[in-house]
Design a protein around this motif. Structure first.
Motif, PDB file in Angstrom:
ATOM      1  N   GLN A   1     -10.682   1.527  -0.665  1.00  0.00           N
ATOM      2  CA  GLN A   1     -10.748   1.652   0.792  1.00  0.00           C
ATOM      3  C   GLN A   1     -11.992   0.965   1.357  1.00  0.00           C
ATOM      4  O   GLN A   1     -13.110   1.236   0.919  1.00  0.00           O
ATOM      5  CB  GLN A   1     -10.788   3.141   1.157  1.00  0.00           C
ATOM      6  N   GLY A   2     -11.789   0.058   2.291  1.00  0.00           N
ATOM      7  CA  GLY A   2     -12.919  -0.588   2.952  1.00  0.00           C
ATOM      8  C   GLY A   2     -13.485  -1.789   2.212  1.00  0.00           C
ATOM      9  O   GLY A   2     -14.479  -2.375   2.650  1.00  0.00           O
TER      10      GLY A   2
ATOM     11  N   LYS B   1      -4.353   6.648  -2.596  1.00  0.00           N
ATOM     12  CA  LYS B   1      -3.609   5.464  -2.164  1.00  0.00           C
ATOM     13  C   LYS B   1      -3.701   4.392  -3.251  1.00  0.00           C
ATOM     14  O   LYS B   1      -4.728   4.267  -3.914  1.00  0.00           O
ATOM     15  CB  LYS B   1      -4.179   4.906  -0.853  1.00  0.00           C
ATOM     16  N   TYR B   2      -2.629   3.640  -3.397  1.00  0.00           N
ATOM     17  CA  TYR B   2      -2.563   2.607  -4.438  1.00  0.00           C
ATOM     18  C   TYR B   2      -2.013   1.308  -3.885  1.00  0.00           C
ATOM     19  O   TYR B   2      -1.236   1.309  -2.922  1.00  0.00           O
ATOM     20  CB  TYR B   2      -1.645   3.068  -5.588  1.00  0.00           C
TER      21      TYR B   2
ATOM     22  N   LEU C   1       0.874  -1.172   0.000  1.00  0.00           N
ATOM     23  CA  LEU C   1       0.000   0.000   0.000  1.00  0.00           C
ATOM     24  C   LEU C   1       0.914   1.225   0.000  1.00  0.00           C
ATOM     25  O   LEU C   1       1.871   1.282   0.774  1.00  0.00           O
ATOM     26  CB  LEU C   1      -0.884  -0.022   1.246  1.00  0.00           C
TER      27      LEU C   1
ATOM     28  N   ASP D   1       1.243   5.742  -0.940  1.00  0.00           N
ATOM     29  CA  ASP D   1       0.681   7.043  -1.316  1.00  0.00           C
ATOM     30  C   ASP D   1       1.368   7.532  -2.584  1.00  0.00           C
ATOM     31  O   ASP D   1       2.559   7.270  -2.795  1.00  0.00           O
ATOM     32  CB  ASP D   1       0.947   8.085  -0.221  1.00  0.00           C
TER      33      ASP D   1
ATOM     34  N   HIS E   1      -5.666   1.463  -8.095  1.00  0.00           N
ATOM     35  CA  HIS E   1      -6.342   2.343  -7.142  1.00  0.00           C
ATOM     36  C   HIS E   1      -6.815   1.508  -5.940  1.00  0.00           C
ATOM     37  O   HIS E   1      -7.435   0.461  -6.121  1.00  0.00           O
ATOM     38  CB  HIS E   1      -7.530   2.995  -7.840  1.00  0.00           C
ATOM     39  N   TYR E   2      -6.508   1.956  -4.750  1.00  0.00           N
ATOM     40  CA  TYR E   2      -6.853   1.218  -3.530  1.00  0.00           C
ATOM     41  C   TYR E   2      -8.330   1.427  -3.200  1.00  0.00           C
ATOM     42  O   TYR E   2      -8.794   2.562  -3.057  1.00  0.00           O
ATOM     43  CB  TYR E   2      -5.966   1.700  -2.380  1.00  0.00           C
TER      44      TYR E   2
ATOM     45  N   TRP F   1     -16.994  -4.087  -2.987  1.00  0.00           N
ATOM     46  CA  TRP F   1     -16.797  -2.678  -2.624  1.00  0.00           C
ATOM     47  C   TRP F   1     -18.055  -1.925  -3.002  1.00  0.00           C
ATOM     48  O   TRP F   1     -18.487  -1.956  -4.148  1.00  0.00           O
ATOM     49  CB  TRP F   1     -15.579  -2.120  -3.378  1.00  0.00           C
TER      50      TRP F   1
END
Length: 264
Positions: free
Chosen positions: A107-108, A36-37, A28, A30, A104-105, A149
């Protein structure tokens, strides 16, 4: 309609954490666009071939309308990682300076669990077709390489695709062969619409579109040790493999249907 996909280039600004154990040690990170990637390194196990498979697999999935996180070229500066305390990670960062690949991360996001989530027949058939086409060995019950997601299914991690390129001999022969490992695909039991998806995807995926994806590959990823072909000649091998495979799709579709019949 012309199709000219482009990948943005970002500069990695901070290494946050390794994401999981394993050969490729993605991380992970920045980047300078404030996102974040998930960073895949050219200095990891299979080198740039894993990045090539990731890019071609991901962008073909996107072309076919399947949900894939944005892929970007991720530039690692020469000085990056010198302060990293972990020696293995420092070595990886040093071996990966220049252009890497990142997703692309999400998130969650949580890992897709086939026991919890049922995928409809059409989407399951589309994903099975894609993986048989790009010879992706890595979408099994053990390792689904899909995320949930915002209640949507997303495809990640195509780095184990296109395994013909590890020997890089007889691409046409490899392209015409069935894909026996499709029997282990996590979505095969639901994939009852393979014939229809085959027709739809063959209409969508032209040689020009395949070429536009392969042309995204940077020269620096195509200069392998002991290889005599130029980067353009290497790209041509990938185009030949993919176009030949598309023209012989009935071979892998039949294999998938037979494997599915044996399961249900």
């Amino acid at each position: 309609m012309e199709h000219n996909p482009k990948l943005r280039t970002v500069n990695v600004t901070r290494y946050i954490t390794p994401l999981r154990e394993g050969g490729s040690l993605p991380a992970l990170a920045d980047a300078d666009d404030d996102f974040k990637y998930v960073l895949k390194f050219r200095g990891a196990g299979h080198g740039t071939k894993a990045l090539i498979a990731e890019l071609i697999g991901g962008e073909i999935a996107r072309l076919l309308g399947l949900p894939v996180p944005e892929l970007v070229f991720a530039n690692l500066d020469e000085a990056f990682g010198r302060t990293e305390a972990d020696e293995e990670i420092q070595d990886l960062l040093q071996a990966s300076k220049g252009l890497n690949l990142a997703l692309h991360y999400l998130q969650g996001a949580i890992n897709f669990d086939p026991v919890v989530t049922t995928v409809d027949a059409r989407l399951a058939s589309q994903i099975v077709w894609l993986d048989a086409f790009i010879t992706n060995v890595d979408r099994t019950f053990r390792n689904t390489n899909m995320l949930m997601w915002h209640k949507e299914l997303w495809l990640i991690d195509h780095g184990a695709s296109l395994y013909f390129h590890h020997s890089f001999t007889d691409p046409e022969g490899h392209a015409k062969s069935p894909f026996a490992l499709i029997k282990d695909h996590v979505l095969l039991p639901q994939a009852s619409e393979l014939e229809q998806v085959d027709a739809d995807f063959k209409a969508l995926l032209t040689e020009q579109k395949i070429r536009s994806v392969v042309n995204l590959l940077p020269d620096t990823w195509l200069q392998w040790e002991g290889l005599e072909q130029s980067p353009d000649e290497v790209r041509e091998v990938y185009v030949t493999f993919l176009v030949t495979r598309l023209n012989n799709s009935q071979t892998f579709v039949n294999q998938a249907q037979n494997a599915r019949q044996a399961l249900i």
